[in-house]
Design an enzyme around this catalytic site. Structure first.
Site, PDB file in Angstrom:
ATOM      1  N   LEU A 511       0.896  -1.179  -0.025  1.00  0.00           N
ATOM      2  CA  LEU A 511      -0.018   0.085  -0.029  1.00  0.00           C
ATOM      3  C   LEU A 511       0.895   1.368  -0.090  1.00  0.00           C
ATOM      4  CD1 LEU A 511      -2.578  -1.062   2.630  1.00  0.00           C
ATOM      5  CD2 LEU A 511      -3.105  -0.796   0.235  1.00  0.00           C
ATOM      6  N   GLY A 512       2.016   1.057   0.729  1.00  0.00           N
ATOM      7  CA  GLY A 512       2.930   2.221   0.799  1.00  0.00           C
ATOM      8  C   GLY A 512       4.110   2.114   1.499  1.00  0.00           C
ATOM      9  N   VAL A 519       3.900  -0.727   3.939  1.00  0.00           N
ATOM     10  CA  VAL A 519       2.781  -1.190   4.632  1.00  0.00           C
ATOM     11  C   VAL A 519       1.955  -2.075   3.426  1.00  0.00           C
ATOM     12  CG1 VAL A 519       0.678  -0.145   5.353  1.00  0.00           C
ATOM     13  CG2 VAL A 519       2.440   1.107   5.860  1.00  0.00           C
ATOM     14  N   LYS A 533       1.827  -3.075   8.781  1.00  0.00           N
ATOM     15  CA  LYS A 533       2.916  -2.321   8.793  1.00  0.00           C
ATOM     16  C   LYS A 533       4.231  -3.146   9.163  1.00  0.00           C
ATOM     17  CE  LYS A 533       4.703   2.190  10.684  1.00  0.00           C
ATOM     18  NZ  LYS A 533       4.038   3.125  11.411  1.00  0.00           N
ATOM     19  N   ASP A 630       3.700  14.415  14.201  1.00  0.00           N
ATOM     20  CA  ASP A 630       3.835  14.284  12.852  1.00  0.00           C
ATOM     21  C   ASP A 630       2.361  14.264  12.049  1.00  0.00           C
ATOM     22  OD1 ASP A 630       5.058  13.933  10.341  1.00  0.00           O
ATOM     23  OD2 ASP A 630       5.612  11.884  10.621  1.00  0.00           O
TER      24      ASP A 630
END
Ligand SMILES: *[C@@H]1O[C@H](CO)[C@@H](O)[C@H](O)[C@H]1NC(C)=O
Ligand SMILES: *[C@@H]1O[C@H](CO)[C@@H](O)[C@H](O)[C@H]1NC(C)=O
Ligand SMILES: *[C@@H]1O[C@H](CO)[C@@H](O)[C@H](O)[C@H]1NC(C)=O
Length: 736
Positions: A511-512, A519, A533, A630
């Site tokens: 996903l990323g 992930v 993750k 963040d």
């Protein structure tokens, strides 16, 4: 000569276009064709031909005249469109209204029997929006559109949903198929045939219940408009019905079953020239019929907990599903210590709830007093609960249930007191508990939202409003119902299971790529989708952040924070397992021209409010004071309903007690979202998150990255751009 010509063409006009000066009545041997219409006397409604949306088909319908966006409230031939544009409505020789197409095919008719062929009929469009067919001699109404609903209920006493007990006539609403097709759609709003005091929104041919009003009297709070809204429920030998009306006839409002499956009460805002929502259902999680299964309560505003709680004396049927925050299996009676039949059993009060539904319909006795109601239920060993509305509330009666209790939603400000049967030991436990929390009851906070209560949030002051309100909220925790309230422990998954779920971390499932690892999308064998993750082994920031994140998120439960399902630690492998967010993250939408156009203002506003309440929870409502450090658009994930969820707690900090600021030598976070004092001096506090939130809000509003440059001032960020734009300052003042 010219005058003569004009005169003869005038005659022609009158002969062939009898409705140029609109009339409200259609007589025998008159007809309406495309382009012609009937208009009610006060010009509220018109009857004529229209083609909806992008459709090329024509339909005969009734629409508002004073509403500038064509809004059709009734359709005659909804399942039989006219192909081409040549429909004709007339009264036939038998006195019925008939709609034919250009080939003289019959598309629709009122089809009533008109006694005595010698008497004729006329059709009239009334100002209420009702099309009536009346017999000429005695003005008897033979047929009316108010008995043949499409998807809309107008605010008129004569227009009802419900049923006529004598004739068996059923009045219900059926959604359109789509904006382009008024044909019978998937969603139906009608009286529940089993217990004739409540209405259901059903889906499809299987009549799956989606939402119910609850038995009358309902708790449906509507934001008041200029005028008061009066609901009218009738239950007698003649009929059971609901209708509503407004004191102020100038307010235009309608109840409609939309083709998306929402029941909506809308009103026309003439200054904005659009329909606005007063309330709608099902809107919230707890609106969904049976969201928490049987014998449990759905609490819509359970900020930091799972929304489902078992009734006293019950426990989750499937503890595993429960710990994965899936309540659909509901609760079952706990192992009884004592039998519940003449063994000292009794009732525990479950306050402020929607009146339950049940597979064995409840019985309503309108003659019993409160006391008789309780005694009656206690005497019958199969009686599981009762609810008496006799003393305080005008005497509706005594409800008793003899089976499972379904679809109980907790309201926070109104609702009814349900008494649930428990055995003697549970009774003893609960008496103690209720004594302890007796004093706290009145402090329960006012609702933001509850199952049937839909509020229209109007102001960007919501952040402050929420802040004020939550202060009153600490008492909620003490007020626990039943036993389902334990925090489920974090699940520890084994590596094999993760490998299976993600297809061995296949690149197609990726996903990323986050700061500390990748992930992946995964799926358990039971179909549940997850996001995994996987921390990269080489990342310098591994274990510390991992522990931080696991510990933090496990303690945080809020609907605007991403939910962690568990973790997996084996050798060097460290993984976090989250709920899967089907709409990825906010940056994916906001910064993409095409996708951002699908986000309208109210959706953007909801997203902003969601992020705000997530941050507020982190800052002051959770047991810990947490600085995220963040916050950025890519760390705001979106679920299937586009609800924002804050994620990535890898660098979050916990503040103790009343600490308000800290300093770090290691500045982490993302430039562009960090306030200057943090980026430069390493000082941070809750204000740092608020700064980042401000940047996110600007980005959401402007659909532009803070860091993207402007043509006129390439060196400027979005923030700089906004603060330079004095003329825009008022629009953004609310955010500062
Ligand atoms: C009509 O078609 C246009 C272009 O295809 C589309 O953008 C629009 O949403 C459609 N309208 C309706 C009501 O379906
Ligand atoms: C919840 O659990 C039930 C029964 O185990 C299952 O059918 C359903 O799909 C689950 N729902 C979700 C959202 O996982
Ligand atoms: C208890 O109530 C149910 C439902 O009304 C009834 O069928 C049953 O006969 C009752 N049992 C007794 C012992 O009265």
């Amino acid at each position: 000569m010219d005058a003569e010509k004009m005169f003869s063409s005038l005659i022609l006009l009158i002969l062939f276009f009898p409705f140029c000066t609109s009339t409200d009545t259609l007589k025998p041997n008159q007809s309406i064709k495309n382009g012609q219409s009937l208009m009610s006397k006060e010009k509220n409604f018109a009857l004529g031909f229209f083609n909806p949306g992008n459709s090329s088909h024509w339909y005969l319908g009734i629409w508002y005249v004073k509403v500038t966006v064509q809004t059709v409230v009734w359709v005659a031939n909804r399942n039989n469109p006219i192909n081409g544009s040549s429909g004709v409505l007339s009264i036939n020789q038998f006195g019925n209204l008939v709609l034919r197409d250009g080939y003289n095919r019959l598309l629709w008719t009122t089809n009533v029997s008109v006694q005595g062929t010698s008497t004729s009929t006329v059709a009239q469009l009334q100002d209420s929006g009702n099309l009536v067919l009346v017999r000429d001699n005695d003005k008897n109404v033979l047929w009316q559109s108010f008995d043949n609903h499409t998807d809309t209920l107008l605010p008129v006493k004569d227009m009802k949903v419900g049923m006529n007990r004598r004739t068996g006539m059923n009045w219900f609403l059926t959604s359109w198929k789509s904006e382009d097709d008024p044909g019978d759609g998937d969603y139906i709003y009608k009286l529940n045939p089993a217990d004739s005091r409540q209405f259901f929104l059903y889906k499809g041919s299987t009549s799956t219940p989606l939402w119910r009003t609850g038995p009358w009297p309902w708790v449906i709070a509507t934001e008041k408009t200029a005028s008061d809204y009066e609901a009218n429920f009738v239950s007698n030998q003649e009929e059971v019905s609901y209708s509503y009306f407004l004191d102020d006839p100038s307010v235009i409002t309608r109840l409609v079953v939309h083709n998306s499956g929402l029941l909506q009460q809308l009103f026309w805002d003439d200054s904005d020239r659009q329909w606005k929502e007063l309330w709608s259902a099902p809107k919230y999680r707890c609106d969904k019929y049976g969201q928490c299964g049987a014998n449990s309560i759905c609490s819509p505003d359970n900020m930091n907990r799972f929304e489902c709680t078992c009734l006293p004396g019950y426990e989750p049927k499937s503890p595993r599903d429960w710990s994965l925050r899936n309540g659909s299996e509901g609760c079952a009676r706990k192992q009884l210590v004592l039998s519940m039949c003449g063994n000292g059993e009794g009732f525990v009060n479950v306050g402020r709830v929607k009146i339950p539904d049940s597979p064995n319909p409840s019985q309503l006795d309108t003659s019993m007093s409160d006391e008789e109601c309780e005694k009656g239920c206690l005497r019958n060993c199969s009686c599981t609960a009762f609810l008496s509305l006799n003393i305080d509330r005008k005497g509706i009666g005594c409800w008793t249930w003899y089976g499972e209790l379904v679809d109980i939603a907790a309201y926070t400000s109104e609702g009814f007191d349900l008494k649930v049967r428990v055995d003697a030991s549970e009774l003893a436990k609960n008496t103690k508990k209720s004594k302890a929390s007796l004093g706290k009851k009145g402090e329960r906070a006012i609702a933001i939202s509850s199952a049937a209560v839909a509020l229209v949030l109007l102001s960007l002051l919501a952040y402050m409003w929420l802040m004020k309100k939550r202060k009153a909220k600490g008492s909620l925790e003490a007020n626990e119902l039943g036993d389902g309230s334990r925090h489920p422990d974090l699940l520890l998954f084994d590596l094999r299971c993760m490998v299976e779920a993600t297809d061995n971390f296949s690149p197609t499932n990726k996903l990323g790529q986050g700061g500390f690892g990748s992930v992946f999308k995964g799926q358990f064998s039971n179909g549940q989708q997850i996001a995994v993750k996987r921390l990269s082994k080489s990342s310098g920031q591994g274990t510390e952040e991992f522990k931080n994140e696991v510990m933090l998120i496990a303690k945080l439960q809020h609907r605007n924070l991403v939910k962690i399902l568990g973790c997996c630690i084996e050798g060097e492998e460290k993984m976090l397992i989250y709920e899967y967010m089907s709409n990825k993250s906010l940056d994916f939408f906001v910064f993409d021209d095409r996708r951002s156009s699908s986000l309208n203002w109210s959706k953007r506003f909801e997203i902003i409010i969601g992020i705000a309440s997530g941050i507020l929870y982190l800052h002051q409502d959770s047991r810990l004071r947490i600085i995220h450090r963040d916050l950025k658009t890519s760390n705001v994930l979106l679920d299937a309903e586009m609800n924002p969820k804050i994620s990535d707690f890898g660098v979050a900090c916990i503040f103790k007690g009343d600490q308000i600021q800290d300093k770090t030598s290691r500045v982490v976070g993302t430039y562009g979202y960090m306030p200057p004092e943090y980026a430069v001096f390493g000082r941070f506090s809750t204000k740092s998150d608020v700064f980042s939130f401000g940047v996110i809000v600007l980005e959401i509003v402007a659909s532009t990255k803070n860091s993207s440059s402007y043509r006129e001032h390439p060196s400027q960020t979005l923030i700089g751009h906004v603060s330079n734009r004095k003329q825009q300052s008022s629009a953004f003042a609310c955010f500062s």
